[in-house]
Scaffold this motif. Structure first.
Motif, short mmCIF file in Angstrom:
data_model
loop_
_atom_site.label_atom_id
_atom_site.label_comp_id
_atom_site.label_asym_id
_atom_site.label_seq_id
_atom_site.Cartn_x
_atom_site.Cartn_y
_atom_site.Cartn_z
N GLU A 76 -7.29 -5.70 -9.05
CA GLU A 76 -7.76 -5.82 -7.68
C GLU A 76 -9.11 -6.52 -7.60
N THR A 105 3.03 1.40 -3.30
CA THR A 105 2.08 0.49 -2.66
C THR A 105 1.15 -0.08 -3.73
N ARG A 107 -2.23 -2.85 -4.06
CA ARG A 107 -3.22 -3.61 -3.29
C ARG A 107 -3.27 -5.07 -3.72
#
Length: 323
Positions: A76, A105, A107
């Motif tokens: 990330e 999920t 990012r």
């Protein structure tokens, strides 16, 4: 498909700084950071090897460990970095081709990055320890023992939802026994294997090789498409009758997706040249990984094809994606 063949905290990371050797023309003047997602160790050492030989890409290159969230913190950070070639990710390809299928999920998405080059690959190694009788010498022997001792049929890996986890699960499904997965962090699985707490591990060869050579654990099979040069006496999973377990872990460099093409090209050339040096090849041999530099276009195709393969495997096992 081209082939099948873990310090400090996140805030206070470990660094390794290298003055760049002389010189391709006009190296980047700003400090370049190569981020890895685990505490200093095997992966960190590999990044340092290559960084030390990335001739001319930058005046100063820093290798920085940012552990946490299974490696995702580093990913990330690179996604959100300036796309100017000064922040680079070094990670297993699985972060791009596998994580999208095991986390509900993320990012980030693979499209947020440009793959620059792989540098090395390594098969996994299925090993057993003193919990398993000494007369179990082959994978077939081990399968028979697991069937006869279902409450003892356990295996450890560095974590749930990893490719190593799924390789063990696939063995149990293919061979018709319940192979119970025990997830660990860092080197805990190997330690418990030696202590006889668990029956087996599925781990990268580099983390197990010394213990195989010392006789503390026994290697039953490797997952590469051919026998591993570091333990050539150990058969492959294909030779042992389980070709669906064939797999390699690849390690590669990535930059943010909008990094200009000339910078990506320059980085690719520096990495490819580094992997060809005697210093990097000798260092990788000590880590029990094989130099394997696949360039940008082929690296992208490898990610796409392996992503499709692992998506099907994850769905078949009934694994429920986690947060």
């Amino acid at each position: 498909m081209i082939t099948r063949r873990d310090v400090l905290s996140t805030a206070a990371a470990a660094f390794a700084t290298y003055p760049a050797p002389r010189a391709l023309a006009q190296p980047l003047s700003k400090t370049v950071h190569i981020l890895t997602g685990f505490t200093p160790g095997f992966q960190d050492a590999m990044a340092r090897l290559v960084a030390g030989q990335m001739s001319g890409y930058a005046e100063t290159i820093v290798v920085e460990s940012r552990p946490g969230a299974g490696g995702r913190i580093a990913v990330e950070a690179v996604k959100n970095a300036d796309a100017d070639g000064s922040t680079i990710l070094f990670s297993p390809l699985g972060f791009m081709m596998f994580f999208p299928h095991v986390y509900r999920t993320l990012r980030y998405q693979p499209r947020d990055f440009t793959p620059v080059s792989t540098v090395a690959s390594t098969p996994a190694l299925l090993s057993v320890g003193p919990k398993v009788p000494a007369d179990v010498k082959t994978l077939a022997d081990f399968v028979a023992w697991c069937r006869a001792n279902p409450r003892l049929a356990t295996f450890g890996t560095p974590g749930a939802g990893t490719t190593l986890h799924f390789l063990g699960t696939m063995l149990g499904r293919s061979a018709g026994f319940d192979f119970l997965h025990i997830p660990y962090q860092g080197g805990g699985a190997i330690q418990d294997l030696v202590k006889g707490v668990i029956a087996a591990t599925v781990m990268p060869i580099g983390s197990s090789l010394g213990l195989v050579q010392s006789g503390d654990i026994r290697a039953l099979a490797t997952t590469g498409p051919r026998r591993c040069q570091f333990i050539p006496e150990v058969p492959t999973v294909r030779e042992a009758g389980y070709p669906s377990l064939e797999d390699l872990t690849w390690f590669a460099f990535f930059v943010p997706a909008k990094t200009p093409a000339p910078i990506v090209d320059k980085l690719n050339a520096a990495i490819q040249a580094a992997v060809r040096t005697d210093e990097v090849r000798a260092g990788m041999a000590k880590l029990a990984v094989e130099p394997d530099a696949i360039a940008m276009e082929d690296c992208a195709r490898l990610i796409a094809s392996e992503s499709d393969r692992w998506k099907a495997i994850v769905q078949e096992t009934g694994f429920v994606p986690t947060d």
